[in-house]
Design a protein around this motif. Structure first.
Motif, PDB file in Angstrom:
ATOM      1  N   ALA A 126       0.839  -1.202   0.000  1.00  0.00           N
ATOM      2  CA  ALA A 126       0.000   0.000   0.000  1.00  0.00           C
ATOM      3  C   ALA A 126       0.872   1.249   0.000  1.00  0.00           C
ATOM      4  O   ALA A 126       1.840   1.344   0.746  1.00  0.00           O
ATOM      5  N   ASP A 127       0.518   2.228  -0.859  1.00  0.00           N
ATOM      6  CA  ASP A 127       1.312   3.458  -0.876  1.00  0.00           C
ATOM      7  C   ASP A 127       0.773   4.430   0.176  1.00  0.00           C
ATOM      8  O   ASP A 127      -0.198   4.161   0.866  1.00  0.00           O
ATOM      9  N   GLN A 128       1.436   5.575   0.269  1.00  0.00           N
ATOM     10  CA  GLN A 128       1.091   6.512   1.330  1.00  0.00           C
ATOM     11  C   GLN A 128      -0.292   7.117   1.159  1.00  0.00           C
ATOM     12  O   GLN A 128      -0.860   7.658   2.108  1.00  0.00           O
ATOM     13  N   SER A 129      -0.861   7.028  -0.029  1.00  0.00           N
ATOM     14  CA  SER A 129      -2.183   7.613  -0.256  1.00  0.00           C
ATOM     15  C   SER A 129      -3.305   6.664   0.147  1.00  0.00           C
ATOM     16  O   SER A 129      -4.466   7.024   0.034  1.00  0.00           O
ATOM     17  N   PHE A 130      -2.960   5.445   0.611  1.00  0.00           N
ATOM     18  CA  PHE A 130      -4.004   4.477   0.952  1.00  0.00           C
ATOM     19  C   PHE A 130      -4.472   4.718   2.382  1.00  0.00           C
ATOM     20  O   PHE A 130      -3.804   4.377   3.351  1.00  0.00           O
ATOM     21  N   ASN A 131      -5.645   5.318   2.491  1.00  0.00           N
ATOM     22  CA  ASN A 131      -6.261   5.593   3.782  1.00  0.00           C
ATOM     23  C   ASN A 131      -7.618   4.909   3.828  1.00  0.00           C
ATOM     24  O   ASN A 131      -8.221   4.624   2.794  1.00  0.00           O
ATOM     25  N   ILE A 132      -8.107   4.639   5.026  1.00  0.00           N
ATOM     26  CA  ILE A 132      -9.419   4.026   5.200  1.00  0.00           C
ATOM     27  C   ILE A 132     -10.244   4.882   6.158  1.00  0.00           C
ATOM     28  O   ILE A 132      -9.753   5.295   7.212  1.00  0.00           O
ATOM     29  N   VAL A 133     -11.487   5.150   5.781  1.00  0.00           N
ATOM     30  CA  VAL A 133     -12.440   5.836   6.650  1.00  0.00           C
ATOM     31  C   VAL A 133     -13.588   4.869   6.921  1.00  0.00           C
ATOM     32  O   VAL A 133     -14.276   4.443   5.989  1.00  0.00           O
ATOM     33  N   LEU A 134     -13.762   4.503   8.174  1.00  0.00           N
ATOM     34  CA  LEU A 134     -14.819   3.595   8.595  1.00  0.00           C
ATOM     35  C   LEU A 134     -16.021   4.403   9.063  1.00  0.00           C
ATOM     36  O   LEU A 134     -15.889   5.281   9.914  1.00  0.00           O
ATOM     37  N   LEU A 135     -17.191   4.096   8.507  1.00  0.00           N
ATOM     38  CA  LEU A 135     -18.411   4.819   8.846  1.00  0.00           C
ATOM     39  C   LEU A 135     -19.521   3.808   9.101  1.00  0.00           C
ATOM     40  O   LEU A 135     -19.685   2.865   8.325  1.00  0.00           O
ATOM     41  N   GLY A 136     -20.266   3.980  10.196  1.00  0.00           N
ATOM     42  CA  GLY A 136     -21.396   3.079  10.344  1.00  0.00           C
ATOM     43  C   GLY A 136     -21.889   2.892  11.753  1.00  0.00           C
ATOM     44  O   GLY A 136     -21.410   3.503  12.711  1.00  0.00           O
ATOM     45  N   ASP A 137     -22.858   2.004  11.833  1.00  0.00           N
ATOM     46  CA  ASP A 137     -23.436   1.593  13.113  1.00  0.00           C
ATOM     47  C   ASP A 137     -22.632   0.390  13.586  1.00  0.00           C
ATOM     48  O   ASP A 137     -22.869  -0.739  13.156  1.00  0.00           O
ATOM     49  N   LEU A 138     -21.672   0.636  14.478  1.00  0.00           N
ATOM     50  CA  LEU A 138     -20.777  -0.420  14.945  1.00  0.00           C
ATOM     51  C   LEU A 138     -21.320  -1.129  16.171  1.00  0.00           C
ATOM     52  O   LEU A 138     -20.710  -2.088  16.648  1.00  0.00           O
ATOM     53  N   ASN A 139     -22.454  -0.655  16.699  1.00  0.00           N
ATOM     54  CA  ASN A 139     -23.098  -1.288  17.853  1.00  0.00           C
ATOM     55  C   ASN A 139     -22.111  -1.538  19.005  1.00  0.00           C
ATOM     56  O   ASN A 139     -22.128  -2.591  19.653  1.00  0.00           O
ATOM     57  N   LEU A 140     -21.249  -0.553  19.233  1.00  0.00           N
ATOM     58  CA  LEU A 140     -20.320  -0.669  20.364  1.00  0.00           C
ATOM     59  C   LEU A 140     -21.100  -0.721  21.673  1.00  0.00           C
ATOM     60  O   LEU A 140     -22.077   0.016  21.853  1.00  0.00           O
ATOM     61  N   ASP A 141     -20.691  -1.597  22.567  1.00  0.00           N
ATOM     62  CA  ASP A 141     -21.326  -1.620  23.899  1.00  0.00           C
ATOM     63  C   ASP A 141     -20.764  -0.447  24.690  1.00  0.00           C
ATOM     64  O   ASP A 141     -19.678  -0.483  25.213  1.00  0.00           O
ATOM     65  N   PHE A 142     -21.572   0.605  24.738  1.00  0.00           N
ATOM     66  CA  PHE A 142     -21.112   1.890  25.265  1.00  0.00           C
ATOM     67  C   PHE A 142     -22.093   2.419  26.298  1.00  0.00           C
ATOM     68  O   PHE A 142     -22.205   3.617  26.517  1.00  0.00           O
ATOM     69  N   ASP A 143     -22.846   1.496  26.928  1.00  0.00           N
ATOM     70  CA  ASP A 143     -23.871   1.952  27.863  1.00  0.00           C
ATOM     71  C   ASP A 143     -23.302   2.323  29.231  1.00  0.00           C
ATOM     72  O   ASP A 143     -23.998   2.892  30.060  1.00  0.00           O
TER      73      ASP A 143
END
Length: 421
Positions: free
Chosen positions: A255-272
């Protein structure tokens, strides 16, 4: 419960238009792009929502340059209608249904992206995020004993055996006499390890070209709706598995330096329980940063405290923005995994700084609705009134609120702030 009528929608629109930033909508900032995520509850046929609701969605989502949408159903009529209402500047790409095997029933969903062509180009690559056969076999081999114990325990569960016996009798009756085919009970299997996603995350490569003078850059956007289910362990397994896949992909030597990932979504983290859950998740993010070394920076803005502007009305729990309609959980997240040296050290910057506070947020339509229709903040409603009020819109609008993060375009002036359309 009665849905909002036309007079109520007018009150909502007038309240929102008087001060969009009060409820967390991002202003347009020259030299930046806004990426967002929205779980729109059971987004299916056009006729399942009224015209005022569709127009509300379109007016809000024009503030975003790239929007990941979860819970899109088989019928894409509503999604296409939404994109058309947003205007000719917006494009659409969606996954096939995921979450159930074709022609075997169950609640399957699509994952989709709506994007602003004037700011964002869709590139050639579109893919699912999966663990391939060799990886699954490796996991099975390394955990055969614990998996076998879990399967045997589920098969021998007394409640399951009673349900299975009842099903077999009903099936025999159906085969002999016809009628309605019975549904086989689900095996109460609590897997000790991750094998596959309940809904396959969907990934598309995008390029932000932004404004004249801004440097272009690309990233893979991953749209995910992770497992909720009955077991906390299963939820954490899916999140950890997705983190492992992303870190493996973005850290590949090829992967070159321009390879980035943006994660977006409903991850249903247990955050209560934020006091306990947030430090645990932050430790995981810190571990990911160590794994990435000097090459990869990992940042989840919604795990950080969000200072309030004086005029804002956003719900926070212990300083953390909430994202569900009952204002009690932070299921939805945005994660940045960056190799690009222009975009690193997110933790130490306010990207495209707004007049106040860090530049990420939640569009708090719950407080908007409450202030417009009841004349007071949602958090000040008595519990019974609050619960009844949410029932009016959690199905017709959604039970999740949109969230967003502003990505700065390198080598641009962020001082010129203009109002979003």
């Amino acid at each position: 419960m009665a849905k909002f009528n036309k007079d109520e929608w007018k009150l909502i629109r007038d309240k929102l238009n008087s001060n969009p930033q009060r409820y967390g909508l991002p202003a347009r900032v020259y030299g930046s792009a806004v990426v967002g995520s929205a779980n729109i509850r059971k987004l299916g046929a056009k006729d399942k929502r009224d015209p005022d609701t569709w127009q509300f969605f379109a007016d809000v989502f024009r503030h975003f340059d790239l929007l990941a949408v979860q819970e899109v159903l088989e019928d894409m009529g509503g999604l296409k209608h939404l994109k058309n209402l947003m205007g000719d500047d917006f494009g659409l790409v969606a996954s096939d249904t995921t979450g159930s095997f074709p022609n075997e029933g169950g609640l399957s969903e699509r994952l989709a992206f709506i994007f602003n062509w004037t700011v964002v180009n869709r590139k050639e690559m579109v893919t699912d995020v999966t663990y391939d056969r060799s990886k699954v076999l490796q996991i099975l081999g390394e955990n055969a004993e614990s998996i076998g114990e879990a399967v045997n325990k589920a098969i021998e569960d007394k409640k399951y055996l009673k349900k299975l016996d009842k099903y077999n009798k009903a099936l025999a009756d159906f085969q002999a006499n016809g009628g309605r085919e019975p549904q086989k009970p689900t095996l109460p299997l609590k897997m000790p390890v991750f094998l596959s996603f309940i809904r396959t995350p969907f990934a598309v490569m995008f390029e932000i070209h932004g404004h004249p003078g801004a440097e272009r850059y690309t990233f893979m956007a991953i749209n995910a709706h992770l497992y909720y289910g009955n077991y906390i362990d299963d939820r954490r397994q899916e999140f950890d598995a997705l983190m492992s896949w992303i870190m493996g992909r973005v850290s590949e030597k090829e992967a070159d330096q321009s390879f980035n990932i943006v994660l977006l979504g409903d991850l249903n983290l247990d955050f209560d329980q934020p006091d306990n859950d947030r430090p645990r998740i932050l430790r995981l993010i810190e571990k990911l940063n160590k794994t990435g070394g000097k090459e990869v920076n990992v940042y989840f803005p919604f795990l950080n405290e969000h200072p309030q502007c004086p005029d804002q009305q956003l719900q926070v729990e212990n300083g953390i923005l909430t994202t569900n309609a009952r204002l009690s959980e932070t299921f939805d997240q945005i994660g940045i995994f960056s190799r690009d040296p222009r975009l690193k050290k997110f933790k130490n910057q306010d990207a495209g700084k707004q007049p106040c506070g860090p530049d990420f947020g939640v569009f708090d339509f719950v407080n908007l609705f409450s202030e417009a229709l009841l004349g007071k903040q949602f958090g000040k409603l008595p519990p019974k009134q609050a619960a009844d009020f949410v029932k009016r819109f959690e199905h017709s609008v959604s039970d999740h609120m949109p969230l967003w993060y502003r990505i700065p375009l390198p080598k641009t002036d962020h001082a010129n702030v203009v109002t979003a359309p």
